[in-house]
Design an enzyme around this catalytic site. Structure first.
Site, PDB file in Angstrom:
ATOM      1  N   GLY A  11     -17.770  99.156  17.371  1.00  0.00           N
ATOM      2  CA  GLY A  11     -18.783 100.217  17.593  1.00  0.00           C
ATOM      3  C   GLY A  11     -19.444 100.565  16.176  1.00  0.00           C
ATOM      4  N   GLY A  14     -22.797 102.406  16.115  1.00  0.00           N
ATOM      5  CA  GLY A  14     -22.857 103.803  16.718  1.00  0.00           C
ATOM      6  C   GLY A  14     -22.955 104.818  15.517  1.00  0.00           C
ATOM      7  N   ARG A  94     -17.544 109.331  29.004  1.00  0.00           N
ATOM      8  CA  ARG A  94     -17.607 109.349  30.190  1.00  0.00           C
ATOM      9  C   ARG A  94     -19.173 109.780  30.398  1.00  0.00           C
ATOM     10  NH1 ARG A  94     -13.449 112.461  33.404  1.00  0.00           N
ATOM     11  NH2 ARG A  94     -14.360 112.129  35.664  1.00  0.00           N
ATOM     12  N   GLY A 132     -12.379 105.884  19.982  1.00  0.00           N
ATOM     13  CA  GLY A 132     -13.133 105.862  21.156  1.00  0.00           C
ATOM     14  C   GLY A 132     -12.294 106.587  22.348  1.00  0.00           C
ATOM     15  N   ASP A 161      -8.872 117.178  15.785  1.00  0.00           N
ATOM     16  CA  ASP A 161      -8.457 118.663  16.612  1.00  0.00           C
ATOM     17  C   ASP A 161      -7.588 119.475  15.280  1.00  0.00           C
ATOM     18  OD1 ASP A 161      -8.884 117.862  19.550  1.00  0.00           O
ATOM     19  OD2 ASP A 161      -8.144 115.853  18.744  1.00  0.00           O
ATOM     20  N   HIS A 189      -5.843 114.058  22.957  1.00  0.00           N
ATOM     21  CA  HIS A 189      -7.154 114.548  22.241  1.00  0.00           C
ATOM     22  C   HIS A 189      -8.136 114.962  23.529  1.00  0.00           C
ATOM     23  CE1 HIS A 189     -10.927 114.622  20.248  1.00  0.00           C
ATOM     24  NE2 HIS A 189     -11.393 113.726  21.144  1.00  0.00           N
TER      25      HIS A 189
HETATM   26  P1  NAI Z   1     -22.065 105.769  20.202  1.00  0.00           P
HETATM   27  O1  NAI Z   1     -22.550 105.272  21.708  1.00  0.00           O
HETATM   28  O2  NAI Z   1     -23.221 106.289  19.275  1.00  0.00           O
HETATM   29  O3  NAI Z   1     -21.519 104.429  19.539  1.00  0.00           O
HETATM   30  C1  NAI Z   1     -20.646 103.665  20.121  1.00  0.00           C
HETATM   31  C2  NAI Z   1     -20.938 102.079  19.838  1.00  0.00           C
HETATM   32  O4  NAI Z   1     -19.774 101.269  20.176  1.00  0.00           O
HETATM   33  C3  NAI Z   1     -22.134 101.715  20.344  1.00  0.00           C
HETATM   34  O5  NAI Z   1     -22.916 100.945  19.410  1.00  0.00           O
HETATM   35  C4  NAI Z   1     -21.674 100.521  21.438  1.00  0.00           C
HETATM   36  O6  NAI Z   1     -22.609  99.489  21.530  1.00  0.00           O
HETATM   37  C5  NAI Z   1     -20.223 100.132  20.714  1.00  0.00           C
HETATM   38  N1  NAI Z   1     -19.243  99.519  21.708  1.00  0.00           N
HETATM   39  C6  NAI Z   1     -19.359  99.857  23.047  1.00  0.00           C
HETATM   40  N2  NAI Z   1     -18.491  99.128  23.595  1.00  0.00           N
HETATM   41  C7  NAI Z   1     -18.011  98.358  22.509  1.00  0.00           C
HETATM   42  C8  NAI Z   1     -16.879  97.265  22.577  1.00  0.00           C
HETATM   43  N3  NAI Z   1     -16.388  96.727  23.518  1.00  0.00           N
HETATM   44  N4  NAI Z   1     -16.916  96.549  21.351  1.00  0.00           N
HETATM   45  C9  NAI Z   1     -17.476  96.910  20.112  1.00  0.00           C
HETATM   46  N5  NAI Z   1     -18.381  97.779  20.428  1.00  0.00           N
HETATM   47  C10 NAI Z   1     -18.538  98.562  21.270  1.00  0.00           C
HETATM   48  O7  NAI Z   1     -20.922 106.686  20.126  1.00  0.00           O
HETATM   49  P2  NAI Z   1     -20.050 107.346  19.043  1.00  0.00           P
HETATM   50  O8  NAI Z   1     -20.731 108.919  18.934  1.00  0.00           O
HETATM   51  O9  NAI Z   1     -20.119 106.668  17.731  1.00  0.00           O
HETATM   52  O10 NAI Z   1     -18.601 107.644  19.722  1.00  0.00           O
HETATM   53  C11 NAI Z   1     -17.632 106.492  19.807  1.00  0.00           C
HETATM   54  C12 NAI Z   1     -16.720 106.933  20.722  1.00  0.00           C
HETATM   55  O11 NAI Z   1     -15.632 108.060  19.952  1.00  0.00           O
HETATM   56  C13 NAI Z   1     -16.908 107.697  21.602  1.00  0.00           C
HETATM   57  O12 NAI Z   1     -15.900 107.199  22.746  1.00  0.00           O
HETATM   58  C14 NAI Z   1     -16.573 109.008  21.684  1.00  0.00           C
HETATM   59  O13 NAI Z   1     -16.352 109.712  22.742  1.00  0.00           O
HETATM   60  C15 NAI Z   1     -15.282 108.884  20.871  1.00  0.00           C
HETATM   61  N6  NAI Z   1     -15.201 110.388  19.922  1.00  0.00           N
HETATM   62  C16 NAI Z   1     -13.880 110.499  19.630  1.00  0.00           C
HETATM   63  C17 NAI Z   1     -13.483 111.561  18.905  1.00  0.00           C
HETATM   64  C18 NAI Z   1     -12.090 111.773  18.919  1.00  0.00           C
HETATM   65  O14 NAI Z   1     -11.568 112.910  18.084  1.00  0.00           O
HETATM   66  N7  NAI Z   1     -10.927 110.963  18.916  1.00  0.00           N
HETATM   67  C19 NAI Z   1     -14.447 112.597  18.349  1.00  0.00           C
HETATM   68  C20 NAI Z   1     -15.792 112.008  18.687  1.00  0.00           C
HETATM   69  C21 NAI Z   1     -16.144 111.145  19.426  1.00  0.00           C
END
Ligand code: NAI
Length: 327
Positions: A11, A14, A94, A132, A161, A189
């Protein structure tokens, strides 16, 4: 000087990737004396691969002395080759109107494929952090898809958290966040996580005694920490990214370089500690030393805490049940 280590990030184009890669490359994660090779994975989609090229141009333009190489990938089997650290950030969060089963199916496919790829090509000592969402269940799927790697090498991110809880406690007590010790976050989480300051201290004094307000704990603190992600989306129109990247740096740095006795929170596979069934990817208080984490054991779990832990565990068991056909 040290030999470069390989750090895979998925990702990578992203939001979180953009807040994360530059800090890894500058040495904030593994130390200012540790060169790194970045192995970046994005989906094959042309737009995502182009965006990744742009990020790589910017990484090059930083001329980071510790950045020993950058690679762009669209296949986990090449992206994870010999990797020492893997930060699995890319997933499908989601969307509006998305069914839970649909979410689990899409992420199930991503994390079984990535777990298998790690199993085949990563370093046998790879340290894996899943960011993710749903992070705990995605980490569980990856772990179960990598039977030749030690299960303990798979972790999920609860550190955001933990940091959110620390910041709320600092604000409430008027003390510096750096002084807070022995904070714990249990479970998933998700808004069900249980942030627990019963054992926390500031300058050796009990935080619970200092706050002395159980209503604040239950009606303000826990909901504020639990719903912080939603509050940020409501305010920013986008989910937390810089703070999530910061937590990922904290998690990996502490795991790799140690915590000096300080408690931190990591989502890790249970070995039955605190009555959590084996293999459940659960948030626990840990300390880290010599590249290994160790659960803080022997803490007393009172009735309210037991209730909170049961709630977050039940949710996780439900998620795990929803993906059992993949495993
Ligand atoms: P984003 O949508 O900006 O970026 C995600 C990127 O992952 C996109 O560029 C997409 O093309 C890529 N991607 C999707 N499937 C993929 C795969 N199979 N292989 C490689 N790349 C892939 O999302 P953002 O804001 O960067 O968030 C990423 C994840 O982190 C989300 O699932 C979000 O819910 C999660 N998250 C988790 C947190 C935690 O505390 N554990 C806190 C904040 C976000």
């Amino acid at each position: 000087s040290k030999k470069p280590v390989r750090v895979a990030v998925t990702g990578a184009a992203g939001q979180i990737g953009y807040a994360l890669l530059f800090r890894i490359a500058s040495g904030e994660m593994l130390g200012k004396d540790q060169p790194v090779i970045l192995q970046l994975l994005e989906i094959p989609d042309e737009k995502a691969q182009n965006a990744l090229k742009g990020v790589i141009m910017e990484l090059e333009d930083c001329a980071f002395p510790l950045l020993a190489g950058i690679e762009a990938h669209s296949d986990p089997k090449t992206a994870f080759k010999d990797t020492d650290y893997a930060l699995l950030v890319g997933s499908r969060p989601r969307g509006p109107g998305m069914e839970r089963s649909e979410l689990l199916a899409i992420n199930g496919a991503i994390f079984t494929a990535q777990g298998k790829a790690l199993n085949e090509v990563a370093s046998r000592n790879v340290k894996v952090l899943v960011v993710g969402n749903p992070a705990n269940t995605n980490a569980y799927i990856a772990m179960k898809s990598a039977p030749d790697l030690p299960a303990k090498n798979f972790t999920a991110m609860l550190r955001l958290d933990h940091n959110r809880a620390a910041s709320q406690i600092a604000a409430k007590t008027g003390k510096a966040v750096a002084e807070i010790e022995k904070l714990a976050v249990w479970g998933n989480h998700s808004p069900t996580m249980y942030a627990d300051y019963r054992f926390a201290t500031i300058g050796g004094e009990s935080v619970k005694a200092m706050i002395n307000d159980e209503t604040w704990n239950r009606e303000t603190f826990l909901p504020t920490v639990g719903k912080r992600g939603a509050a940020i989306i409501a305010a920013r129109g986008l989910s937390s990214a810089a703070s999530a990247a910061n937590a990922a740096i904290d998690h990996m740095r502490d795991w790799a370089l140690g915590t000096n006795g300080k408690w931190v929170t990591m989502g890790i596979p249970s070995n039955g500690e605190y009555g959590i069934p084996k293999e459940v990817m659960f948030g626990y208080p840990v300390t880290c030393e010599n590249g290994e984490y160790k659960i803080v054991e022997g803490l007393e779990i009172d009735a309210f805490s037991q209730e909170c832990i049961k709630k977050t565990l039940d949710e996780l068991l439900g998620e795990q049940d929803g993906v059992k056909h993949l495993i």
